[in-house]
Design a protein around this motif. Structure first.
Motif, PDB file in Angstrom:
ATOM      1  N   ASN A  22       0.826  -1.225   0.000  1.00 17.62           N
ATOM      2  CA  ASN A  22       0.000   0.000   0.000  1.00 17.62           C
ATOM      3  C   ASN A  22       0.857   1.270   0.000  1.00 17.62           C
ATOM      4  N   GLY A  23       1.969   1.205  -0.695  1.00 17.75           N
ATOM      5  CA  GLY A  23       2.825   2.385  -0.818  1.00 17.75           C
ATOM      6  C   GLY A  23       3.777   2.596   0.338  1.00 17.75           C
ATOM      7  N   HIS A  24       3.724   1.735   1.375  1.00 18.34           N
ATOM      8  CA  HIS A  24       4.582   1.888   2.545  1.00 18.34           C
ATOM      9  C   HIS A  24       5.738   0.892   2.488  1.00 18.34           C
ATOM     10  N   LYS A  25       6.936   1.364   2.783  1.00 15.43           N
ATOM     11  CA  LYS A  25       8.098   0.484   2.782  1.00 15.43           C
ATOM     12  C   LYS A  25       7.957  -0.554   3.895  1.00 15.43           C
ATOM     13  N   HIS A  33       8.114  -5.121  11.636  1.00 10.78           N
ATOM     14  CA  HIS A  33       7.886  -5.692  12.961  1.00 10.78           C
ATOM     15  C   HIS A  33       6.400  -5.696  13.319  1.00 10.78           C
ATOM     16  N   GLN A  34       5.583  -5.070  12.496  1.00 11.11           N
ATOM     17  CA  GLN A  34       4.144  -5.005  12.758  1.00 11.11           C
ATOM     18  C   GLN A  34       3.437  -6.138  11.989  1.00 11.11           C
ATOM     19  N   VAL A  35       2.147  -5.973  11.747  1.00 12.74           N
ATOM     20  CA  VAL A  35       1.381  -6.915  10.919  1.00 12.74           C
ATOM     21  C   VAL A  35       1.327  -6.315   9.512  1.00 12.74           C
ATOM     22  N   PRO A  36       2.154  -6.812   8.593  1.00 18.08           N
ATOM     23  CA  PRO A  36       2.259  -6.138   7.294  1.00 18.08           C
ATOM     24  C   PRO A  36       0.972  -6.217   6.473  1.00 18.08           C
ATOM     25  N   PHE A  37       0.259  -7.336   6.593  1.00 18.41           N
ATOM     26  CA  PHE A  37      -1.004  -7.486   5.847  1.00 18.41           C
ATOM     27  C   PHE A  37      -2.156  -7.468   6.861  1.00 18.41           C
ATOM     28  N   ALA A  38      -2.883  -6.379   6.904  1.00 18.46           N
ATOM     29  CA  ALA A  38      -3.954  -6.259   7.894  1.00 18.46           C
ATOM     30  C   ALA A  38      -5.321  -6.622   7.325  1.00 18.46           C
ATOM     31  N   ASN A  39      -5.394  -6.845   5.995  1.00 21.36           N
ATOM     32  CA  ASN A  39      -6.731  -6.979   5.406  1.00 21.36           C
ATOM     33  C   ASN A  39      -6.749  -8.009   4.281  1.00 21.36           C
ATOM     34  N   VAL A  40      -6.038  -9.144   4.458  1.00 20.90           N
ATOM     35  CA  VAL A  40      -5.961 -10.127   3.372  1.00 20.90           C
ATOM     36  C   VAL A  40      -7.295 -10.831   3.130  1.00 20.90           C
ATOM     37  N   ARG A  41      -8.172 -10.869   4.121  1.00 21.99           N
ATOM     38  CA  ARG A  41      -9.463 -11.558   3.950  1.00 21.99           C
ATOM     39  C   ARG A  41     -10.381 -10.821   2.989  1.00 21.99           C
ATOM     40  N   ASP A  42     -10.283  -9.500   2.986  1.00 22.52           N
ATOM     41  CA  ASP A  42     -11.216  -8.703   2.199  1.00 22.52           C
ATOM     42  C   ASP A  42     -10.570  -7.971   1.026  1.00 22.52           C
ATOM     43  N   ASN A  43      -9.253  -8.034   0.925  1.00 20.25           N
ATOM     44  CA  ASN A  43      -8.550  -7.282  -0.113  1.00 20.25           C
ATOM     45  C   ASN A  43      -7.824  -8.274  -1.032  1.00 20.25           C
ATOM     46  N   PRO A  44      -8.374  -8.561  -2.225  1.00 18.10           N
ATOM     47  CA  PRO A  44      -7.757  -9.542  -3.142  1.00 18.10           C
ATOM     48  C   PRO A  44      -6.329  -9.191  -3.518  1.00 18.10           C
ATOM     49  N   ALA A  45      -6.032  -7.905  -3.651  1.00 18.10           N
ATOM     50  CA  ALA A  45      -4.677  -7.501  -4.035  1.00 18.10           C
ATOM     51  C   ALA A  45      -3.673  -7.875  -2.938  1.00 18.10           C
ATOM     52  N   GLN A  46      -4.066  -7.663  -1.664  1.00 16.00           N
ATOM     53  CA  GLN A  46      -3.177  -8.038  -0.563  1.00 16.00           C
ATOM     54  C   GLN A  46      -3.011  -9.561  -0.491  1.00 16.00           C
TER      55      GLN A  46
END
Length: 461
Positions: A22-25, A33-46
């Protein structure tokens, strides 16, 4: 092995992760160190990006059609004691040897008459630990800030000096007590020291950590984590062998900060200890030098516990012979007939104490009562093992209802003089029938650069 090269590699944080999401390094960024993918269930691109990331590891080359690791990789795994979980150095209890402990009677303070001799409570302990070290020069160390001598444990230097690997200056020969092979670990960094001790215990050795009581809070979090680990290891991981207990001595305590003052008055570390699993924590408050020796000897023989001992370093009146001390510590709590006037009958009032200075004050109060109210039936109780104030259903060292009621009664007033914050006694004892009659005196954050008597008066002990 010594002399063999050790490869070191520097890699970015989140190495192999997507460069950006999403444009963030991500790779090489704090976001890895965080949760890089927060929305894989609802976001096909992720979801697609996550799939590409996981496939980049080429799982088809690592696993067979059944999902099992291919033989070539499976055979690389070490076997026997080369496995991390089976390495005896990672399961230190397998390497642990019992300490060769000297007889505490050789270090005892002679007490020809109760309450007539003054002695520094921790000084005999230092002499005892000196010989513990002499007898165990490969598996026992003492850890502490630059307070070994301040806490009256300097006799240890007769057996071994402070470990010192930096430059030695000419003035260090004048009382520096430094040596390349020293076994006394000193550094003004309590969290480093307790970490060293944890590693030393977990690899099969024994040790003791000492510090000023008020500054034990520096290791609160480390104590918490080690207590949690020890609880799981002891009670839920059967293959882990018992390790030597972690022994923590708190000295230079709240009631004798004659020149340091308010900043050094904090007895609250024991409150933190009581929050942890009863299977692994123990707290002892010996009233004098001989009971301190008996407590230390007991603690050095135990495994899979954290033993906290609270004992001051200054000169104090001595109340027990060494034989009396051994019996008293073994029981953890006792009725002192020499300070009582109830003649083993039902008392009118119970006076109790837990801690060195507050025991002296309580005994002084008992003496005044005997003089001014000779008809009063007084019972005097001293507590060494703090957990005797908790029900046996809550702690393995606790008292049964019958034991507690037989000492404290169920309907007589109890005046309890406590070393620490008074509400801790209420927290431990609230289930007992006599709790409604329990009146606790202790440290209430009323302090300054006080004389001992003034501090006791301000806090009503």
């Amino acid at each position: 092995p010594p002399g063999q090269p050790c490869p070191c590699s520097q890699r970015p944080k989140g190495w192999t992760a997507p460069k950006k999401i999403n444009g963030h390094k991500i790779e090489g960024s704090w976001r890895a160190h965080q949760v890089p993918f927060a929305n894989v269930r609802d976001n096909p691109a992720q979801l697609q990006l996550l799939e590409q990331w996981l496939k980049s590891y080429k799982p088809e080359e690592l696993f067979d059609e059944h999902g099992s690791l291919i033989p070539a990789l499976r055979d690389l795994a070490p076997r026997g004691t080369r496995r991390m979980s089976a390495n005896p150095h990672a399961n230190g209890g397998l390497l642990r040897k019992e300490l060769d402990l000297p007889d505490i009677r050789d270090y005892a303070v002679k007490v020809p008459r109760h309450g007539a001799v003054q002695y520094e409570n921790t000084k005999p302990l230092g002499e005892y630990l000196r010989d513990v070290m002499r007898n165990n020069m490969t598996n026992f160390r003492v850890f502490g800030p630059d307070e070994t001598a301040s806490n009256r444990l300097q006799a240890i230097y007769e057996a071994s000096k402070k470990t010192w690997m930096a430059d030695l200056l000419p003035e260090d020969a004048d009382g520096g007590e430094l040596a390349r092979d020293g076994r006394v670990m000193e550094m003004l960094s309590e969290h480093t020291l307790i970490g060293w001790l944890e590693g030393y215990l977990l690899t099969g050795r024994h040790g003791l950590f000492h510090t000023y009581e008020a500054f034990a809070h520096i290791i609160d979090s480390m104590f918490n984590q080690y207590a949690k680990w020890l609880d799981i290891s002891k009670n839920h991981v059967a293959w882990r062998a018992p390790v030597a207990s972690q022994n923590i001595l708190l000295s230079s305590n709240v009631w004798r900060q004659d020149h340091n003052g308010f900043s050094h008055q904090d007895p609250g570390f024991v409150d933190i200890v009581t929050n942890k699993s009863p299977s692994v924590v123990r707290i002892y408050l010996p009233p004098d030098a001989n009971t301190l020796l008996a407590v230390a000897d007991h603690c050095l023989r135990t495994t899979d516990c954290i033993n906290v001992i609270v004992a001051d370093k200054q000169k104090h009146l001595q109340f027990t012979t060494i034989d009396e001390a051994v019996v008293h510590v073994a029981k953890g709590i006792g009725l002192w007939e020499r300070a009582s006037t109830d003649d083993n009958a039902e008392p009118d009032v119970v006076l109790a104490a837990c801690g060195d200075v507050v025991t002296m004050e309580a005994l002084a109060a008992a003496a005044i009562l005997r003089e001014r109210l000779p008809d009063l039936k007084l019972r005097f109780i001293n507590v060494v093992d703090l957990y005797k104030m908790q029900p046996a259903s809550e702690h393995p060292h606790g008292s049964t209802e019958r034991e507690f009621d037989s000492l404290f009664t169920v309907d007589k007033p109890i005046i309890f003089n406590f070393h620490g914050y008074p509400w801790l006694i209420h927290k431990l004892a609230y289930r007992f029938k006599g709790h409604d009659n329990l009146h606790v005196r202790g440290y209430k954050e009323k302090g300054n650069i006080n004389t001992p008597l003034e501090l006791a008066m301000l806090n009503e002990t």
